[in-house]
Structures are given as C-alpha cells and as structure tokens.
Enzyme design. Structure first.
Site, short mmCIF file in Angstrom:
data_model
loop_
_atom_site.label_atom_id
_atom_site.label_comp_id
_atom_site.label_asym_id
_atom_site.label_seq_id
_atom_site.Cartn_x
_atom_site.Cartn_y
_atom_site.Cartn_z
N GLY A 13 0.82 -1.21 0.00
CA GLY A 13 0.00 0.00 0.00
C GLY A 13 0.84 1.25 0.00
N ILE A 43 4.74 -2.69 8.83
CA ILE A 43 5.91 -2.47 7.96
C ILE A 43 5.95 -1.02 7.48
CG2 ILE A 43 6.99 -3.12 5.76
CD1 ILE A 43 5.84 -5.94 6.13
N LYS A 79 5.47 21.64 -10.68
CA LYS A 79 6.87 21.41 -11.05
C LYS A 79 7.05 21.66 -12.55
CE LYS A 79 10.30 17.66 -11.19
NZ LYS A 79 10.57 16.26 -10.83
N LEU A 334 8.95 -0.30 -6.36
CA LEU A 334 10.29 -0.71 -5.95
C LEU A 334 10.49 -2.22 -6.07
CD1 LEU A 334 10.56 1.61 -2.80
CD2 LEU A 334 11.60 1.97 -5.05
C1 FAD Z 1 15.75 8.16 -1.68
C2 FAD Z 1 14.60 7.95 -2.62
C3 FAD Z 1 14.05 9.05 -3.28
C4 FAD Z 1 13.00 8.85 -4.20
N1 FAD Z 1 12.50 9.92 -4.89
C5 FAD Z 1 11.55 9.71 -5.84
C6 FAD Z 1 11.00 10.79 -6.57
O1 FAD Z 1 11.35 11.95 -6.39
N2 FAD Z 1 10.04 10.51 -7.49
C7 FAD Z 1 9.60 9.25 -7.72
O2 FAD Z 1 8.75 9.03 -8.60
N3 FAD Z 1 10.07 8.22 -6.99
C8 FAD Z 1 11.03 8.42 -6.07
N4 FAD Z 1 11.50 7.37 -5.35
C9 FAD Z 1 10.88 6.06 -5.52
C10 FAD Z 1 9.57 6.06 -4.73
O3 FAD Z 1 9.85 6.26 -3.37
C11 FAD Z 1 8.83 4.76 -4.89
O4 FAD Z 1 8.80 4.37 -6.23
C12 FAD Z 1 7.41 4.94 -4.42
O5 FAD Z 1 7.37 5.47 -3.13
C13 FAD Z 1 6.67 3.64 -4.47
O6 FAD Z 1 7.17 2.76 -3.52
P1 FAD Z 1 6.46 1.37 -3.38
O7 FAD Z 1 5.01 1.61 -3.25
O8 FAD Z 1 6.93 0.50 -4.47
O9 FAD Z 1 7.10 0.77 -2.03
P2 FAD Z 1 6.81 1.13 -0.48
O10 FAD Z 1 6.44 2.54 -0.26
O11 FAD Z 1 8.01 0.61 0.25
O12 FAD Z 1 5.55 0.24 -0.13
C14 FAD Z 1 5.65 -1.14 0.07
C15 FAD Z 1 4.34 -1.64 0.64
O13 FAD Z 1 4.39 -3.05 0.76
C16 FAD Z 1 3.90 -3.45 2.02
N5 FAD Z 1 4.49 -4.74 2.37
C17 FAD Z 1 5.76 -5.17 2.18
N6 FAD Z 1 5.89 -6.42 2.63
C18 FAD Z 1 4.68 -6.80 3.11
C19 FAD Z 1 4.18 -7.98 3.73
N7 FAD Z 1 4.96 -9.03 3.94
N8 FAD Z 1 2.89 -8.00 4.11
C20 FAD Z 1 2.07 -6.93 3.90
N9 FAD Z 1 2.50 -5.81 3.32
C21 FAD Z 1 3.78 -5.73 2.94
C22 FAD Z 1 4.32 -2.30 2.94
O14 FAD Z 1 3.55 -2.28 4.11
C23 FAD Z 1 4.02 -1.11 2.03
O15 FAD Z 1 2.65 -0.79 2.12
C24 FAD Z 1 12.50 7.54 -4.42
C25 FAD Z 1 13.05 6.47 -3.73
C26 FAD Z 1 14.10 6.66 -2.84
C27 FAD Z 1 14.67 5.47 -2.14
#
Ligand code: FAD
Length: 497
Positions: A13, A43, A79, A334
C-alpha cells in the site's frame, strides 16, 4: 468488455500499490474483477518519492481527479522541471535547468539545437540551454506552469507532493470505488502445482486467494523475487549511488519555486523538493565513497542544520527485475526496479507499466510487454548515467570515477559519439528510437548544460557559414510567453478557493 480476471490482489500500500489498485479498478473493476489491496501498517511505506514527471498529471486526469481535489490534501506544488547546480565547474555552466516541454519550444528549440552543434564544432555562439526554454523562465521567475486562457499551447508539468498523504488520498479514493483494503502482514506466498501464485497467507493465518497478483511490496519484492524467484539485474556498475539520507526543513517565508533542485555534492547530490508546508531534502550518495555519518553531516551542513538535527537513512537497490510480468503476477514500484531518483521517474514507470500491462493482458503479449518495460528501464538508466559521465567535476574520487565510468551501454555510447563528433544528436535519438524515454531536447539540455563543448581558447568566431541568432529576440519571445503565467503562490492559492 475488457478481458479481466475474476479477482486480483495487490500486495503493498505504498504509492505504487495504490496507484496500481486505482488503475486496475478503473479498467478491471468495470469488468467485474474483485480487487483487494493488502498492506501491513507494521511495515509501513518507504515514505520518500515526492517529485514527479508530467505522467502523474495524466494519471490524475485519467481517474478524473481535479487538482483542487488532491493537491491541497497532499501539500502539493507544481513542477516545471529540475535545476541542476554544482555539476559542472566550467565557468558559465555552474547550473542549468531541465524543463518539461511545451508546444512553444518549437519556436526556439531548433535555434538551440543548431547553436549547440555550431559550438560543438568550435564556433563561438551562445549555447547554454537556459535562455531558450519557457519553463526555465517560469520556474526562475517564481511562476507556475499553468497556461492561462490566452496561451493556447500545450504545457507539460509535474508535481511535488507528500508521499504519505498521496497514498492516503488514493486509498480513500479507491476504497470509495470498491477496492477492498486489508491490513495484514503476509508471511508466505503459496504457489499451485503449475508454479502460479495461488494465495498469500498472513501471519495471523488468514488466507487470500486470487486469480491475479500484483507485487507492490517495495524493496522486499516478496512475490516476484521471494516466491517466483525472478532474478534481479543490478545497475550498480552503471550508477554508483546506493544510499540516501533525508530530512525536512521549514518552508521559506518567501514561498517556493515550481521546480526541484539537484545540487551536486562530494559523493552524490542533494535534492530540494518544495511542498506547501515544508521542503523535502535528501542526499543520494555512494557508500563506496562516503560513510553514512559523513553524508548526514554534509547534508546538515548544506541545509544549515545543527549536528543533532534528525535525519533518516535509507538503502537503495538500483536495478530491475529481469521480467516484470511473470506467470500470474505483475511487479510494480520498488519491487519491480529502482533507478536513483535524479529525474524522479519511479512513479512515471509505475503508471507506464500498468497502462502497458493492461493493453498487453488484452492481447496476451507477455513477452512484448516484458521487453518494452526492460527497455524503458535501460533507456532511463542511460540518461541518468550520462549525467554523471558528462558532468564537469573532478574534485573528489567519486566525481573522478563517475566521469570516467566505462560501464556505458552501446546506446549511450552512440549518443555521446554523436554529440562529441559534432553530429546531429536529434537524428541519433530518432535513429535509436530512444526519444520516448528522453526527448532530444532533454539530451541537448544536459550535454550543453554541463558545458560539454571545446574550451573557450579553441573557439573561433562564427563566420558567414553559421547562422548567429539574436539572443535578444530569443529573450523577448521567451519572456513574452512566460509573463502570461500566474505566480506559483497565486496558483496554489487558487486551488483553495
Ligand atoms: C531516496 C529515494 C528518493 C526517491 N524519490 C523519488 C521521486 O522523487 N520521485 C519518484 O517518482 N520516486 C522516487 N522514489 C521512488 C519512490 O519512493 C517509490 O517508487 C514509491 O514510493 C513507491 O514505492 P512502493 O510503493 O513501491 O514501495 P513502499 O512505499 O516501500 O511500499 C511497500 C508496501 O508493501 C507493504 N508490504 C511489504 N511487505 C509486506 C508484507 N509481507 N505484508 C504486507 N505488506 C507488505 C508495505 O507495508 C508497504 O505498504 C525515491 C526512492 C528513494 C529510495
């Protein structure tokens, strides 16, 4: 009626999970698919990722969500592009702006391309990108990239926003439209006898079965890597940065400009992302060249913070999963891959992945989809690598190694060869069909913006064979366009009216 599975589960999420859930709900929900998003509040989410490309506007437009509805709720700002400062120590090239495109660029872009080519071949003509682009002027003058009614040309723009608030907004929007939301920590992934994903089992024993799964579990990549064992292809030799340290600072009293700032530092770069209530800052660096404490100290010093100011450290895994769609699972965010955030492309790739996936699912074209997504990652990676390879700094080991990095793809070598041999770079981008990742304008801005030209002592006067553009005309045109745009502060206030 769209081809769609009976049920789909999104694991995760974060921003990627909620964006995907809403896009699937819009297409598959209408065809009757039951969509569930499972996340673990224990998490949590990564909580960074606060800058976007214009693709985010397309996403909100597609869902029919107006700016006045979501932007104030997410402390969002506009932006117009990204300013790069300190990446070059060549006089006159200390900073440049990478603008998002507008339709009126057509009037000045040709002159800019022509001038950079003349300069590359040793003619003394002005070729810094900044004077040629309207969005550069918009950002520098404290305006917003919102075309007024008397300006009937397309203007692309992105946003800055709070990563936690955008997730909360999309959760509320999605659950109101039928997405089921479950807070549970998944402990294991069950596969059926064919190797497809059958279900997810939570720590408390609950089972969640579905026909299709989306892995949006962040760097954990619990389904795609954990259960399906899809290999991860690292980009560590192309892009050195593997850590970030982040901290917010208060919003300046004078208001904020509609751009991200990227300031090169001793072993990476610092971002400043302006929101309506604070500035998000982070130092992206390579642990091979600087340790976490020294990076935190450099960030604090840059921001004028005391030694005890709180910071958060993050590890980054740069690379991509070999195939994004494996069996009955699609990886996004990610879990799918990560390119360091220099051009803020992660959410752009999420939206692109889901949209392309929905088309490919209709046609059953898994192989074509996986190839196109892998190419997109590599296309964006090459543009990022070019930033480091052609930056004009050599004051630390990090910059000496980055500017000499030989881990370059053939595609990037082709771009650099065209530039440095004085060939037509636009044609090269078209020939390679990489303009869909970065426009010729973006490549020209970067390479010219760092001052990748012969030294001043090698330049000759233009001569009669070279068209010398009157920069006063360019300036009149660009400033004449920009003056129609509202101030950024006024545009943000209008959202609250
Ligand atoms: C330093 C940094 C700067 C960034 N800057 C940018 C930017 O400027 N622009 C941009 O587009 N992107 C940027 N990104 C990338 C961006 O942060 C991510 O692409 C975006 O936040 C999406 O993350 P996500 O949803 O894939 O992962 P996360 O936000 O990590 O979400 C993962 C989800 O999975 C759930 N989860 C994991 N394992 C389990 C489990 N076993 N059971 C239940 N739930 C679980 C967690 O609870 C969470 O809800 C940046 C990343 C970093 C590291």
């Amino acid at each position: 009626m769209a081809k769609a599975p009976d049920s789909a589960i999104i694991l995760g999420g974060g921003t990627a999970g909620w964006m995907t859930a809403n896009l699937l709900q819009r297409r598959w929900g209408a065809a009757g698919t039951k969509i569930t998003l499972i996340e673990s509040s224990d998490i949590g989410i990564i909580g960074v990722g606060e800058g976007s490309t214009p693709q985010l506007k397309a996403f909100f437009d597609a869902l029919g969500i107006a700016e006045a509805e979501w932007m104030p709720r997410c402390n969002a700002t506009y932006k117009a592009g990204i300013e790069f400062a300190g990446w070059s120590d060549k006089a006159g090239y200390e900073r440049y702006f990478h603008p998002f495109p507008t339709d009126v660029d057509a009037f000045t872009q040709g002159q800019f391309f022509y001038s950079t080519r003349a300069r590359r071949t040793g003619r003394d003509v002005p070729a810094h990108p900044d004077p040629f682009f309207i969005q550069t002027r918009i950002a520098r003058e404290g305006r917003a990239p919102l075309a007024p009614p008397n300006f009937p040309f397309g203007v692309s723009y992105g946003y800055h926003f709070d990563a936690h608030l955008i997730g909360a907004f999309l959760r509320e929007f999605g659950t109101a439209r039928g997405i089921r939301h479950v807070d549970a920590r998944i402990a294991s992934v069950e596969l059926d006898e064919t190797g497809d994903v059958k279900g997810l089992v939570a720590e408390d024993g609950q089972r969640f079965d579905a026909d299709f799964f989306v892995d949006a579990s962040g760097f954990r990549a619990a389904i795609i890597e954990g259960a399906l064992k899809e290999p991860h292809r690292s980009f560590a030799e192309n892009l050195f940065n593997d850590r970030a340290v982040v901290t917010p600072t208060p919003k300046p009293a004078e208001g904020v400009h509609a751009c991200t700032r990227s300031i090169a530092k001793s072993a990476g770069w610092i971002w400043n992302i302006p929101l309506t209530n604070r500035i998000g800052n982070g130092y992206v660096y390579s642990s091979r060249y600087i340790d976490d404490d020294a990076a935190a100290a450099e960030l604090r010093e840059h921001l004028g913070l005391t030694e005890d100011a709180d910071v958060r450290h993050l590890k980054m895994k740069c690379g991509r999963i070999e195939r994004s769609w494996v069996r009955n699972c699609l990886a996004v965010g990610l879990a799918q891959g990560f390119l360091e955030p220099l051009e803020a492309t992660a959410l752009h790739i999420v939206i692109n992945t889901v949209e392309n996936f929905l088309e490919a699912y209709e046609k059953d074209d898994r192989a074509g989809f996986n190839t196109a997504i892998a190419r997109r990652y590599e296309g964006i990676r090459d543009y990022l690598v070019c930033h480091y390879r052609t930056a004009q700094r050599s004051d630390t080991n990090y910059w000496r190694d980055a500017t000499r990095n030989e881990a370059l793809s053939d595609s990037l070598k082709g771009v650099m060869t065209a530039w440095f041999r004085g060939q037509d770079l636009e044609q090269e981008v078209v020939r390679q069909d990489i303009g869909k990742f970065y426009l010729p304008m973006s490549w020209h801005c970067m390479l010219a913006g760092y001052g990748n030209f012969p030294g001043a002592d090698m330049l000759k006067p233009p001569g009669p064979d070279i068209v010398k553009f009157d920069m006063a005309d360019v300036d009149r045109f660009v400033s004449g366009c920009a003056m129609n745009f509202p101030s950024h502060a006024e545009a943000l206030e209008r959202l609250l009216a």
